[in-house]
Design a protein around this motif. Sequence first.
Motif, PDB file in Angstrom:
ATOM      1  N   SER A  49       0.861  -1.191   0.204  1.00  0.00           N
ATOM      2  CA  SER A  49       0.131   0.000   0.031  1.00  0.00           C
ATOM      3  C   SER A  49       0.693   1.150   0.013  1.00  0.00           C
ATOM      4  O   SER A  49       0.473   2.128  -0.683  1.00  0.00           O
ATOM      5  CB  SER A  49      -1.044   0.038   1.189  1.00  0.00           C
ATOM      6  OG  SER A  49      -0.283  -0.066   2.244  1.00  0.00           O
ATOM      7  N   GLN A 412      -8.452 -10.738   3.448  1.00  0.00           N
ATOM      8  CA  GLN A 412      -9.486 -10.152   2.855  1.00  0.00           C
ATOM      9  C   GLN A 412      -9.339  -8.692   2.864  1.00  0.00           C
ATOM     10  O   GLN A 412      -9.565  -7.587   1.929  1.00  0.00           O
ATOM     11  CB  GLN A 412     -10.735 -10.487   3.518  1.00  0.00           C
ATOM     12  CG  GLN A 412     -11.226 -12.058   3.230  1.00  0.00           C
ATOM     13  CD  GLN A 412     -11.754 -12.019   2.030  1.00  0.00           C
ATOM     14  OE1 GLN A 412     -12.362 -10.941   1.344  1.00  0.00           O
ATOM     15  NE2 GLN A 412     -12.141 -13.096   1.629  1.00  0.00           N
ATOM     16  N   MET A 415      -6.292  -7.205   0.722  1.00  0.00           N
ATOM     17  CA  MET A 415      -6.676  -7.271  -0.551  1.00  0.00           C
ATOM     18  C   MET A 415      -7.978  -6.150  -1.257  1.00  0.00           C
ATOM     19  O   MET A 415      -7.618  -5.703  -2.201  1.00  0.00           O
ATOM     20  CB  MET A 415      -7.339  -8.782  -1.046  1.00  0.00           C
ATOM     21  CG  MET A 415      -6.179  -9.740  -1.211  1.00  0.00           C
ATOM     22  SD  MET A 415      -6.742 -11.323  -1.916  1.00  0.00           S
ATOM     23  CE  MET A 415      -7.851 -11.743  -0.662  1.00  0.00           C
ATOM     24  N   THR A 416      -8.695  -6.035  -0.243  1.00  0.00           N
ATOM     25  CA  THR A 416      -9.672  -5.052  -0.479  1.00  0.00           C
ATOM     26  C   THR A 416      -8.963  -3.537  -0.165  1.00  0.00           C
ATOM     27  O   THR A 416      -9.270  -2.618  -1.121  1.00  0.00           O
ATOM     28  CB  THR A 416     -10.812  -4.703   0.506  1.00  0.00           C
ATOM     29  OG1 THR A 416     -11.388  -6.072   0.519  1.00  0.00           O
ATOM     30  CG2 THR A 416     -11.759  -3.665   0.352  1.00  0.00           C
ATOM     31  N   LEU A 418      -6.158  -2.785  -1.144  1.00  0.00           N
ATOM     32  CA  LEU A 418      -5.273  -2.947  -2.645  1.00  0.00           C
ATOM     33  C   LEU A 418      -6.299  -2.725  -3.870  1.00  0.00           C
ATOM     34  O   LEU A 418      -5.481  -3.040  -5.108  1.00  0.00           O
ATOM     35  CB  LEU A 418      -4.114  -3.731  -2.753  1.00  0.00           C
ATOM     36  CG  LEU A 418      -3.211  -3.652  -1.527  1.00  0.00           C
ATOM     37  CD1 LEU A 418      -2.159  -4.958  -1.974  1.00  0.00           C
ATOM     38  CD2 LEU A 418      -2.441  -2.619  -1.577  1.00  0.00           C
ATOM     39  N   ASN A 419      -7.555  -2.714  -3.788  1.00  0.00           N
ATOM     40  CA  ASN A 419      -8.502  -2.934  -4.932  1.00  0.00           C
ATOM     41  C   ASN A 419      -8.508  -4.070  -5.736  1.00  0.00           C
ATOM     42  O   ASN A 419      -8.467  -3.815  -6.886  1.00  0.00           O
ATOM     43  CB  ASN A 419      -8.240  -1.621  -5.824  1.00  0.00           C
ATOM     44  CG  ASN A 419      -8.646  -0.437  -4.979  1.00  0.00           C
ATOM     45  OD1 ASN A 419      -9.505  -0.312  -4.109  1.00  0.00           O
ATOM     46  ND2 ASN A 419      -7.700   0.714  -5.398  1.00  0.00           N
ATOM     47  N   PHE A 420      -8.131  -5.292  -4.827  1.00  0.00           N
ATOM     48  CA  PHE A 420      -8.022  -6.277  -5.755  1.00  0.00           C
ATOM     49  C   PHE A 420      -9.750  -6.712  -6.243  1.00  0.00           C
ATOM     50  O   PHE A 420     -10.696  -6.255  -5.260  1.00  0.00           O
ATOM     51  CB  PHE A 420      -7.759  -7.652  -4.690  1.00  0.00           C
ATOM     52  CG  PHE A 420      -6.204  -7.783  -4.727  1.00  0.00           C
ATOM     53  CD1 PHE A 420      -5.774  -9.119  -5.031  1.00  0.00           C
ATOM     54  CD2 PHE A 420      -5.328  -6.655  -4.802  1.00  0.00           C
ATOM     55  CE1 PHE A 420      -4.385  -9.192  -4.947  1.00  0.00           C
ATOM     56  CE2 PHE A 420      -3.942  -6.750  -4.526  1.00  0.00           C
ATOM     57  CZ  PHE A 420      -3.319  -7.937  -4.785  1.00  0.00           C
ATOM     58  N   GLU A 421      -9.838  -7.384  -7.308  1.00  0.00           N
ATOM     59  CA  GLU A 421     -11.107  -7.728  -7.651  1.00  0.00           C
ATOM     60  C   GLU A 421     -11.937  -8.816  -6.914  1.00  0.00           C
ATOM     61  O   GLU A 421     -10.885  -9.754  -6.328  1.00  0.00           O
ATOM     62  CB  GLU A 421     -10.919  -8.137  -9.104  1.00  0.00           C
ATOM     63  CG  GLU A 421     -10.691  -7.147 -10.218  1.00  0.00           C
ATOM     64  CD  GLU A 421     -10.747  -7.757 -11.573  1.00  0.00           C
ATOM     65  OE1 GLU A 421     -10.833  -8.936 -11.661  1.00  0.00           O
ATOM     66  OE2 GLU A 421     -10.639  -6.984 -12.340  1.00  0.00           O
ATOM     67  N   SER A 422     -13.107  -8.925  -6.612  1.00  0.00           N
ATOM     68  CA  SER A 422     -13.721 -10.012  -5.970  1.00  0.00           C
ATOM     69  C   SER A 422     -13.296 -11.470  -6.278  1.00  0.00           C
ATOM     70  O   SER A 422     -13.275 -12.275  -5.549  1.00  0.00           O
ATOM     71  CB  SER A 422     -15.245  -9.569  -5.997  1.00  0.00           C
ATOM     72  OG  SER A 422     -15.844 -10.630  -5.220  1.00  0.00           O
ATOM     73  N   THR A 424     -10.612 -12.336  -7.599  1.00  0.00           N
ATOM     74  CA  THR A 424      -9.339 -12.629  -7.183  1.00  0.00           C
ATOM     75  C   THR A 424      -9.209 -12.935  -5.590  1.00  0.00           C
ATOM     76  O   THR A 424      -8.475 -14.124  -5.206  1.00  0.00           O
ATOM     77  CB  THR A 424      -8.199 -11.325  -7.640  1.00  0.00           C
ATOM     78  OG1 THR A 424      -8.442 -11.221  -8.901  1.00  0.00           O
ATOM     79  CG2 THR A 424      -6.908 -11.691  -7.211  1.00  0.00           C
ATOM     80  N   LYS A 425      -9.954 -12.318  -5.043  1.00  0.00           N
ATOM     81  CA  LYS A 425      -9.953 -12.512  -3.514  1.00  0.00           C
ATOM     82  C   LYS A 425     -10.504 -13.877  -3.312  1.00  0.00           C
ATOM     83  O   LYS A 425      -9.981 -14.714  -2.580  1.00  0.00           O
ATOM     84  CB  LYS A 425     -10.869 -11.504  -2.883  1.00  0.00           C
ATOM     85  CG  LYS A 425     -10.267  -9.818  -2.838  1.00  0.00           C
ATOM     86  CD  LYS A 425     -11.034  -9.097  -1.887  1.00  0.00           C
ATOM     87  CE  LYS A 425     -12.417  -8.806  -2.498  1.00  0.00           C
ATOM     88  NZ  LYS A 425     -12.905  -7.803  -1.691  1.00  0.00           N
ATOM     89  N   VAL A 428      -7.716 -16.599  -4.037  1.00  0.00           N
ATOM     90  CA  VAL A 428      -6.838 -16.565  -2.940  1.00  0.00           C
ATOM     91  C   VAL A 428      -7.391 -17.476  -1.681  1.00  0.00           C
ATOM     92  O   VAL A 428      -6.604 -18.175  -1.393  1.00  0.00           O
ATOM     93  CB  VAL A 428      -6.501 -14.923  -2.546  1.00  0.00           C
ATOM     94  CG1 VAL A 428      -5.574 -15.052  -1.164  1.00  0.00           C
ATOM     95  CG2 VAL A 428      -5.784 -14.267  -3.581  1.00  0.00           C
TER      96      VAL A 428
END
Length: 448
Positions: A49, A412, A415-416, A418-422, A424-425, A428
Amino acid sequence: MAAIDNTQSPALEREGAVTRFLRATEIDSRMLGMLGALLVIWVGFDLASAFIRGGDGLLGGTFLTPRNLWILLVQTSSIAVMTTGMVLIIVMRHIDLSVGSVLGFTAVCIGTMQVYWLGPALGVGHPAIWIITLVLGLALGAAIGALHGTLIAYFGIPSFIVTLGGLIVWRGAAWSVIRGETVAPMDKNFKLIGGGISGITPGSIGATASWVLGFIICAAIVALIWNGRQQRKRFNFVLKPVWAEVLLAAAGCAAVLGITFVLNSYYWPKGVVDRWAQQTGATIPPEGLNISFGYSIPVLIALFVGIAMTFVANRTRFGRYIYAIGGNPEAAELAGINTKKITLMVFSLMGMLAAISASISSARLDSATNALGQFDELYVIAAAVIGGTSLAGGLGTIYGAMLGALVMQSLQSGMTLLNFESATKDMVVGCVLVFAVFVDQVYRRRVK
């Protein structure tokens, strides 16, 4: 006969330094591994971040900030509460795939009671509303769990099938109660259970009470270690070295006080402080006024549940029966244990814990929807397995599972952040669950 001190054991002297340390302190190596993984996750997300957007965290990012860590613990509370019950279910060689749906159904029932029934009947903001809905919600959750337990124990239907059906049924039932609508807002007093702010009343205990609680916990840690040593002397068991006892007490107290310091470093928003000053007549100095949140109510609920469930698992006949059944169900039944009754009770307890999580989640969001708790069953099972609960049964700890819940929620949250897509989460989380089961299998083979 004097108690045995293991500091002079010849076998211990031939072992490596790490092995001697683990044996002397009796620390579970898997627990150290989880703590190491948690540290890597936190540091990694803070550095990532910092590289992407900057921040004011410990390493320059936005993850290791008091605000984010406070929110992280609040978000973990709901999963951690359910994880304590899932440990006992998995230890008994069962599974519960319905906890997320039970959470969602209970949450919409709680919301409906507050908004459409009790609010109009008693008056909005009546102090009895949150108590009535909480009691009825816990009773509903326990009844659903008892239904599952009855089908499993007395009708012989596998828990996988019963709870898979429950996953579908209770999710549909949640939709049928509110027809896909959002029930909001929750009662102002009930909202505090989720750690939110109702007017100028925060769902936390503040700095002073948090420090008092922190020192009480430290005193309890020291007392437990001292009592454990006295009990070992009483029964002539091998004693830990004194340095190991001191190290464990110091590490435990340092962790508690460190957490307390971080939580007290997160302050009320300026708008809430201004409203508080306006209503109380307080004067805000030119440099501003910092009022700490401290320990939030959902975190305190999770801690209380964790302590209570640890006591049940380790210090009661009921808990010993659960582990005996998980170790060898046939032998436990031949020994006179009523395995059917225990199974019914464990699933009923799981339903009640899901209701507690439903209260925390709906209060935190100040609303209830039929989608609430979706996929929570996967996070709960993953947290239990990551925390060392064996899917083969008979092995698992409450504190390990709660730490596993923190690991899952950290992934969770990071990743949120860092704006990971749902998608992708979700991938993982699935990979982490499979890896945790693989580690469990490797560990069991090594132990054997």
